[in-house]
Enzyme design. Structure first.
Site, mmCIF file in Angstrom:
data_model
loop_
_atom_site.group_PDB
_atom_site.id
_atom_site.type_symbol
_atom_site.label_atom_id
_atom_site.label_comp_id
_atom_site.label_asym_id
_atom_site.label_seq_id
_atom_site.Cartn_x
_atom_site.Cartn_y
_atom_site.Cartn_z
ATOM 1 N N ASP A 1 -91.982 -9.671 30.895
ATOM 2 C CA ASP A 1 -90.699 -9.030 32.250
ATOM 3 C C ASP A 1 -90.852 -9.043 33.565
ATOM 4 O O ASP A 1 -90.014 -9.480 34.233
ATOM 5 C CB ASP A 1 -89.910 -7.672 31.346
ATOM 6 C CG ASP A 1 -90.518 -7.363 29.782
ATOM 7 O OD1 ASP A 1 -89.488 -8.438 29.237
ATOM 8 O OD2 ASP A 1 -90.420 -6.248 29.957
ATOM 9 N N ASP B 1 -94.206 -3.464 25.038
ATOM 10 C CA ASP B 1 -94.168 -3.109 26.401
ATOM 11 C C ASP B 1 -95.227 -1.866 26.455
ATOM 12 O O ASP B 1 -95.124 -1.435 25.426
ATOM 13 C CB ASP B 1 -92.982 -2.394 26.751
ATOM 14 C CG ASP B 1 -91.879 -3.352 27.063
ATOM 15 O OD1 ASP B 1 -92.213 -4.675 26.698
ATOM 16 O OD2 ASP B 1 -90.558 -3.451 26.543
#
Length: 160
Positions: free
Chosen positions: A131, A117
């Site tokens: 995401d 991330d």
């Protein structure tokens, strides 16, 4: 519609993996980079759990759920008759497979891998392209449902 689903899914998967590779190459954990003031930062983390790092002790379960979702989307894609559903399914498939890829192939071990991330906005979890795609898919699925458009492209009686 199946071709649109496949193209969208592969584009999302490709963008997700490319941006993760770039983040790993150019960013250092714990050294955020302001991109648009404090509105958007690049901030590299390796996430063992789901959103907000929840469920980090259940990475194999999360991996299994994502695989089931991806297989289910492929199975249902044979019935696609709507552009909106095809795009939503493509986003969902590409996003799920993007994070599954991390969980299977990244450290520390298969099905325990940490998701890369790197996108950070104020007051929100750090996330990635996969995401964003899954979230966009959810929004599109709700819109299609509220509009009364079925998976096959037909409309529910009584919906405009």
């Amino acid at each position: 519609m199946v071709l649109l689903f496949v193209v969208v899914g592969l584009v999302v998967l490709g963008l997700d993996q490319l941006t993760k590779a770039l983040a790993l190459h150019y960013l250092e954990p714990g050294e955020p980079v302001n991109v648009i003031g404090t509105l958007l930062k690049f901030n590299l983390i390796r996430n063992p759990g789901a959103a907000f790092s929840l469920g980090s002790d259940f990475t194999p379960v999360i991996s299994t759920i994502q695989i089931v979702v991806a297989v289910g989307v492929v199975w249902l894609s044979r019935r696609l008759g709507s552009v909106g559903w095809a795009i939503a399914f493509g986003f969902l498939f590409g996003g799920a497979v993007g994070n599954i890829t991390d969980r299977i192939f990244r450290e520390p071990s298969p099905f325990h891998g940490h998701v890369v991330d790197f996108l950070q906005t104020p007051h929100w979890a750090i996330f990635n392209v996969a995401d964003m795609a899954v979230t966009s898919a959810a929004i599109l699925l709700v819109i299609q449902t509220l509009r009364g458009i079925k998976l096959d492209g037909s409309k529910d009686v009584g919906k405009k």
